[in-house]
Motif scaffolding. Structure first.
Motif, PDB file in Angstrom:
ATOM      1  N   GLU A  78       0.848  -1.187   0.000  1.00  0.00           N
ATOM      2  CA  GLU A  78       0.000   0.000   0.000  1.00  0.00           C
ATOM      3  C   GLU A  78       0.891   1.248   0.000  1.00  0.00           C
ATOM      4  O   GLU A  78       1.895   1.311   0.700  1.00  0.00           O
ATOM      5  N   GLY A  79       0.533   2.219  -0.826  1.00  0.00           N
ATOM      6  CA  GLY A  79       1.318   3.444  -0.939  1.00  0.00           C
ATOM      7  C   GLY A  79       2.405   3.363  -1.998  1.00  0.00           C
ATOM      8  O   GLY A  79       2.965   4.374  -2.404  1.00  0.00           O
ATOM      9  N   GLY A  80       2.703   2.166  -2.473  1.00  0.00           N
ATOM     10  CA  GLY A  80       3.757   1.970  -3.469  1.00  0.00           C
ATOM     11  C   GLY A  80       3.228   2.048  -4.888  1.00  0.00           C
ATOM     12  O   GLY A  80       2.122   2.524  -5.151  1.00  0.00           O
ATOM     13  N   THR A  81       4.038   1.555  -5.800  1.00  0.00           N
ATOM     14  CA  THR A  81       3.694   1.519  -7.219  1.00  0.00           C
ATOM     15  C   THR A  81       3.806   0.087  -7.708  1.00  0.00           C
ATOM     16  O   THR A  81       4.703  -0.648  -7.312  1.00  0.00           O
ATOM     17  N   VAL A  82       2.897  -0.304  -8.586  1.00  0.00           N
ATOM     18  CA  VAL A  82       2.935  -1.629  -9.189  1.00  0.00           C
ATOM     19  C   VAL A  82       2.888  -1.464 -10.703  1.00  0.00           C
ATOM     20  O   VAL A  82       2.288  -0.524 -11.218  1.00  0.00           O
ATOM     21  N   THR A  83       3.547  -2.384 -11.404  1.00  0.00           N
ATOM     22  CA  THR A  83       3.521  -2.397 -12.863  1.00  0.00           C
ATOM     23  C   THR A  83       2.845  -3.678 -13.332  1.00  0.00           C
ATOM     24  O   THR A  83       3.284  -4.775 -12.993  1.00  0.00           O
ATOM     25  N   LEU A  84       1.774  -3.528 -14.103  1.00  0.00           N
ATOM     26  CA  LEU A  84       1.093  -4.659 -14.719  1.00  0.00           C
ATOM     27  C   LEU A  84       1.501  -4.684 -16.181  1.00  0.00           C
ATOM     28  O   LEU A  84       1.521  -3.655 -16.851  1.00  0.00           O
ATOM     29  N   ARG A  85       1.857  -5.874 -16.677  1.00  0.00           N
ATOM     30  CA  ARG A  85       2.395  -5.980 -18.028  1.00  0.00           C
ATOM     31  C   ARG A  85       1.701  -7.101 -18.784  1.00  0.00           C
ATOM     32  O   ARG A  85       1.431  -8.162 -18.228  1.00  0.00           O
ATOM     33  N   CYS A  86       1.427  -6.848 -20.084  1.00  0.00           N
ATOM     34  CA  CYS A  86       0.929  -7.899 -20.958  1.00  0.00           C
ATOM     35  C   CYS A  86       1.661  -7.801 -22.283  1.00  0.00           C
ATOM     36  O   CYS A  86       2.251  -6.777 -22.614  1.00  0.00           O
ATOM     37  N   GLU A  87       1.644  -8.892 -23.043  1.00  0.00           N
ATOM     38  CA  GLU A  87       2.293  -8.911 -24.347  1.00  0.00           C
ATOM     39  C   GLU A  87       1.253  -9.284 -25.390  1.00  0.00           C
ATOM     40  O   GLU A  87       0.488 -10.238 -25.217  1.00  0.00           O
ATOM     41  N   LEU A  88       1.210  -8.497 -26.465  1.00  0.00           N
ATOM     42  CA  LEU A  88       0.219  -8.678 -27.513  1.00  0.00           C
ATOM     43  C   LEU A  88       0.844  -9.315 -28.752  1.00  0.00           C
ATOM     44  O   LEU A  88       2.056  -9.286 -28.926  1.00  0.00           O
ATOM     45  N   SER A  89      -0.001  -9.846 -29.605  1.00  0.00           N
ATOM     46  CA  SER A  89       0.484 -10.498 -30.829  1.00  0.00           C
ATOM     47  C   SER A  89       0.834  -9.506 -31.930  1.00  0.00           C
ATOM     48  O   SER A  89       1.470  -9.880 -32.910  1.00  0.00           O
ATOM     49  N   LYS A  90       0.406  -8.244 -31.793  1.00  0.00           N
ATOM     50  CA  LYS A  90       0.688  -7.231 -32.814  1.00  0.00           C
ATOM     51  C   LYS A  90       1.348  -6.023 -32.156  1.00  0.00           C
ATOM     52  O   LYS A  90       0.871  -5.546 -31.137  1.00  0.00           O
ATOM     53  N   PRO A  91       2.427  -5.515 -32.741  1.00  0.00           N
ATOM     54  CA  PRO A  91       3.070  -4.329 -32.158  1.00  0.00           C
ATOM     55  C   PRO A  91       2.178  -3.096 -32.271  1.00  0.00           C
ATOM     56  O   PRO A  91       1.465  -2.921 -33.249  1.00  0.00           O
ATOM     57  N   LYS A  92       2.224  -2.281 -31.229  1.00  0.00           N
ATOM     58  CA  LYS A  92       1.506  -1.012 -31.173  1.00  0.00           C
ATOM     59  C   LYS A  92      -0.006  -1.144 -31.378  1.00  0.00           C
ATOM     60  O   LYS A  92      -0.658  -0.237 -31.865  1.00  0.00           O
ATOM     61  N   ALA A  93      -0.558  -2.296 -31.018  1.00  0.00           N
ATOM     62  CA  ALA A  93      -2.010  -2.471 -31.085  1.00  0.00           C
ATOM     63  C   ALA A  93      -2.646  -1.570 -30.031  1.00  0.00           C
ATOM     64  O   ALA A  93      -2.088  -1.390 -28.945  1.00  0.00           O
TER      65      ALA A  93
ATOM     66  N   TYR B 154      -2.477   6.772 -12.734  1.00  0.00           N
ATOM     67  CA  TYR B 154      -2.202   5.734 -13.727  1.00  0.00           C
ATOM     68  C   TYR B 154      -1.246   6.243 -14.799  1.00  0.00           C
ATOM     69  O   TYR B 154      -1.374   7.352 -15.288  1.00  0.00           O
ATOM     70  N   GLU B 155      -0.309   5.383 -15.158  1.00  0.00           N
ATOM     71  CA  GLU B 155       0.641   5.688 -16.224  1.00  0.00           C
ATOM     72  C   GLU B 155       0.634   4.508 -17.186  1.00  0.00           C
ATOM     73  O   GLU B 155       0.749   3.361 -16.767  1.00  0.00           O
ATOM     74  N   MET B 156       0.452   4.776 -18.469  1.00  0.00           N
ATOM     75  CA  MET B 156       0.424   3.735 -19.481  1.00  0.00           C
ATOM     76  C   MET B 156       1.669   3.842 -20.359  1.00  0.00           C
ATOM     77  O   MET B 156       2.048   4.927 -20.770  1.00  0.00           O
ATOM     78  N   ARG B 157       2.275   2.689 -20.630  1.00  0.00           N
ATOM     79  CA  ARG B 157       3.444   2.624 -21.514  1.00  0.00           C
ATOM     80  C   ARG B 157       3.205   1.526 -22.533  1.00  0.00           C
ATOM     81  O   ARG B 157       2.582   0.515 -22.225  1.00  0.00           O
ATOM     82  N   GLN B 158       3.731   1.747 -23.730  1.00  0.00           N
ATOM     83  CA  GLN B 158       3.620   0.713 -24.747  1.00  0.00           C
ATOM     84  C   GLN B 158       4.812   0.813 -25.679  1.00  0.00           C
ATOM     85  O   GLN B 158       5.136   1.889 -26.182  1.00  0.00           O
ATOM     86  N   GLN B 159       5.485  -0.315 -25.859  1.00  0.00           N
ATOM     87  CA  GLN B 159       6.620  -0.379 -26.769  1.00  0.00           C
ATOM     88  C   GLN B 159       6.547  -1.712 -27.498  1.00  0.00           C
ATOM     89  O   GLN B 159       6.568  -2.773 -26.857  1.00  0.00           O
ATOM     90  N   GLY B 160       6.441  -1.641 -28.806  1.00  0.00           N
ATOM     91  CA  GLY B 160       6.323  -2.868 -29.589  1.00  0.00           C
ATOM     92  C   GLY B 160       5.079  -3.629 -29.181  1.00  0.00           C
ATOM     93  O   GLY B 160       3.988  -3.086 -29.167  1.00  0.00           O
ATOM     94  N   CYS B 161       5.264  -4.893 -28.819  1.00  0.00           N
ATOM     95  CA  CYS B 161       4.140  -5.746 -28.419  1.00  0.00           C
ATOM     96  C   CYS B 161       3.850  -5.696 -26.920  1.00  0.00           C
ATOM     97  O   CYS B 161       2.897  -6.300 -26.460  1.00  0.00           O
TER      98      CYS B 161
END
Length: 91
Positions: A38-53, A70-77
């Motif tokens: 609690e109070g910290g930061t967590v990163t949830l990550r998934c990998e997609l079949s298409k880059p930059k979907a 909330y912060e969103m990041r996306q690089q490649g898949c």
């Protein structure tokens, strides 16, 4: 893909129309359960079949948008959601 050809009766040229249907992006690696404090930061990550979907992050029926929480990041898949200042309600 499908192809349609239409002939013009008034001249000897023909027109071609091509229609392409894009396949949807699929999960190559789904979200994993993650523990954080609690109070910290967590990163949830998934990998997609298409880059930059396009990715839409949701919590139940609510769409999440970038901001202080909330912060969103996306690089490649790979797509990531960072949740800052964790609270019990974030689980």
């Amino acid at each position: 893909p499908s192809t349609s050809f239409f002939s013009s009766l008034s001249c000897s040229r023909s027109k071609s129309y091509f229609y392409f249907i894009a396949l949807p992006a699929l999960f190559k690696q789904e979200l994993q359960d993650t523990e954080a404090e609690e109070g910290g930061t967590v990163t949830l990550r998934c990998e997609l079949s298409k880059p930059k979907a396009p990715v839409e992050w949701r919590k139940g029926d609510v769409t999440l948008y970038p901001g202080l929480k909330y912060e969103m990041r996306q690089q490649g898949c790979a797509a990531e959601l960072l949740i800052h200042e964790l609270e019990l309600e974030d689980s």
